[in-house]
Design an enzyme around this catalytic site. Structure first.
Site, PDB file in Angstrom:
ATOM      1  N   HIS A  72      -9.519   0.978   4.483  1.00  0.00           N
ATOM      2  CA  HIS A  72      -8.384   1.306   5.366  1.00  0.00           C
ATOM      3  C   HIS A  72      -8.544   2.322   6.478  1.00  0.00           C
ATOM      4  CE1 HIS A  72      -4.263   2.267   6.384  1.00  0.00           C
ATOM      5  NE2 HIS A  72      -3.789   1.353   5.647  1.00  0.00           N
ATOM      6  N   GLY A 117       2.718  -1.454   4.410  1.00  0.00           N
ATOM      7  CA  GLY A 117       2.831   0.039   3.950  1.00  0.00           C
ATOM      8  C   GLY A 117       4.282   0.422   3.670  1.00  0.00           C
ATOM      9  N   GLY A 118       4.917   0.868   4.683  1.00  0.00           N
ATOM     10  CA  GLY A 118       6.242   1.719   4.542  1.00  0.00           C
ATOM     11  C   GLY A 118       7.176   0.715   3.588  1.00  0.00           C
ATOM     12  N   GLU A 126      -5.560  -5.520  10.392  1.00  0.00           N
ATOM     13  CA  GLU A 126      -4.722  -4.325  10.546  1.00  0.00           C
ATOM     14  C   GLU A 126      -4.814  -3.636  11.691  1.00  0.00           C
ATOM     15  OE1 GLU A 126      -2.530  -3.058   6.857  1.00  0.00           O
ATOM     16  OE2 GLU A 126      -4.301  -1.791   7.017  1.00  0.00           O
ATOM     17  N   SER A 170       3.197  -2.866  10.150  1.00  0.00           N
ATOM     18  CA  SER A 170       4.703  -2.835  10.428  1.00  0.00           C
ATOM     19  C   SER A 170       5.159  -4.230  10.035  1.00  0.00           C
ATOM     20  CB  SER A 170       4.854  -2.598  12.135  1.00  0.00           C
ATOM     21  OG  SER A 170       4.376  -1.277  12.433  1.00  0.00           O
ATOM     22  N   ASN A 173       1.062  -1.166   0.056  1.00  0.00           N
ATOM     23  CA  ASN A 173       0.040   0.079   0.119  1.00  0.00           C
ATOM     24  C   ASN A 173       0.972   1.323  -0.096  1.00  0.00           C
ATOM     25  OD1 ASN A 173      -1.832   2.138   0.400  1.00  0.00           O
ATOM     26  ND2 ASN A 173      -2.132   1.313   2.544  1.00  0.00           N
ATOM     27  N   TRP A 174       0.874   1.756  -1.137  1.00  0.00           N
ATOM     28  CA  TRP A 174       1.848   3.026  -1.210  1.00  0.00           C
ATOM     29  C   TRP A 174       1.428   4.295  -0.706  1.00  0.00           C
ATOM     30  CZ3 TRP A 174       5.742   3.987  -5.802  1.00  0.00           C
ATOM     31  CH2 TRP A 174       6.986   2.762  -5.851  1.00  0.00           C
ATOM     32  N   LYS A 175      -0.012   4.216  -0.161  1.00  0.00           N
ATOM     33  CA  LYS A 175      -0.382   5.525   0.449  1.00  0.00           C
ATOM     34  C   LYS A 175      -0.375   6.714  -0.431  1.00  0.00           C
ATOM     35  CE  LYS A 175       0.103   3.396   4.695  1.00  0.00           C
ATOM     36  NZ  LYS A 175       0.109   3.601   6.114  1.00  0.00           N
ATOM     37  N   GLU A 210      -6.798   4.417   7.947  1.00  0.00           N
ATOM     38  CA  GLU A 210      -6.632   5.924   7.511  1.00  0.00           C
ATOM     39  C   GLU A 210      -7.886   6.727   6.975  1.00  0.00           C
ATOM     40  OE1 GLU A 210      -2.767   5.392   5.491  1.00  0.00           O
ATOM     41  OE2 GLU A 210      -2.072   4.822   7.491  1.00  0.00           O
TER      42      GLU A 210
HETATM   43  C1  PEP Z   1      -0.850  -0.140   5.975  1.00  0.00           C
HETATM   44  O1  PEP Z   1      -1.117   1.263   5.785  1.00  0.00           O
HETATM   45  O2  PEP Z   1      -1.718  -0.737   5.569  1.00  0.00           O
HETATM   46  C2  PEP Z   1       0.433  -0.727   6.676  1.00  0.00           C
HETATM   47  C3  PEP Z   1       0.200  -1.850   7.148  1.00  0.00           C
HETATM   48  O3  PEP Z   1       1.401   0.187   6.992  1.00  0.00           O
HETATM   49  P1  PEP Z   1       2.886  -0.052   7.611  1.00  0.00           P
HETATM   50  O4  PEP Z   1       3.283  -1.405   7.011  1.00  0.00           O
HETATM   51  O5  PEP Z   1       3.657   0.947   7.254  1.00  0.00           O
HETATM   52  O6  PEP Z   1       2.475  -0.363   9.165  1.00  0.00           O
END
Ligand code: PEP
Length: 249
Positions: free
Chosen positions: A93, A230-231, A164, A209, A10-12, A95
């Protein structure tokens, strides 16, 4: 039953033209792991270029509007995502649930519309820290599923659930493997209750994470059928080790 794993990035709100080479690098490297499905969900405006930069690779959106068309300024329909080259989309999501005040019924409308249009869906659920501390994580997530699962029945190729925990996203904190196992087992039972035998084939991803250093431990947990990342999905050097872990390399 062990399901084929799905690792989705997920590149957000990250990614411009200069990042297309990274998408191509991720797609190229992923092809080595034939036993794993890999996808990147990028900003809507980048989907078409990402799909061209990585032919044959699964590019997705991060959200979709439930309507086919109409007076919805700034929104993107399922047909638009498909037309741009997306094969899947994230819905629900945390967010977006936070910033755009999306409810479970909004998420249900989005997931139903996307599936009807032929997009695969990754439907996100997860509890806040205070809910976990109160011991209410499992019933909270099951209630989210009750409210957000699509109306129509869905197969494992079409629908994945991403568990999540909100407090684990982007924080470096992750639940214990026992907590992940408890939640994924509860989600599996809900999917079977809802979709019968088909529910056993719907993948349940863990997200929050995930990194190359913890992925193998997370993937070893029962009912963890992949990850939403994500990151660590922004660079091939961080993401591919997670794909490798899913492949059991
Ligand atoms: C996400 O935003 O879906 C996510 C899992 O982010 P991260 O891996 O950065 O915690």
């Amino acid at each position: 039953m062990a399901l084929r794993k799905l690792v989705a990035g997920n590149w957000k709100m990250h990614g411009v033209s200069a990042d297309l080479a990274e998408i191509a690098a991720i797609a190229d490297a992923s092809r080595r792991y034939l036993g794993v499905d890999v996808a990147l969900c990028v900003p809507a405006i980048l989907i078409e270029r990402a799909a061209r930069a990585a032919p044959g690779f699964a590019i997705g959106g991060q959200d979709v509007h439930h309507a086919e068309r109409g007076a919805h300024t700034g929104c993107t329909s399922s047909q638009m995502l498909l037309d741009a080259g997306a094969r899947l989309t994230i819905v629900g999501h945390s967010e977006r649930r936070d910033a755009q005040r999306e409810s479970d019924s909004d998420v249900k409308a989005k997931s139903t519309a996307a599936l009807s249009c032929g997009l695969a869906v990754i439907l996100c659920v997860g509890e806040r820290l205070e809910v976990r501390e109160q011991g209410a994580a499992v019933p909270t997530v099951l209630a989210q599923l009750d409210g957000a699962l699509p109306e129509r029945s869905a197969s494992g190729a079409e629908l994945a659930i991403a568990y999540e925990p909100v407090w684990a996203i982007g924080t470096g904190k992750i639940p214990t493997t026992a907590e992940i196992a408890e939640m994924h087992a509860a989600i599996r039972a809900k999917l079977v209750e809802r979709y019968g035998d088909g529910g056993a084939g719907i993948r349940i991803l863990y997200g929050g994470s995930v990194k190359g250093s913890n992925a193998a431990e997370i993937f070893a947990v029962d009912n963890v059928d992949g990850a939403l990342v994500g990151g660590a999905s922004l660079k091939a050097s961080d993401f591919i080790p997670i794909v490798e872990a899913a492949a059991g390399v």
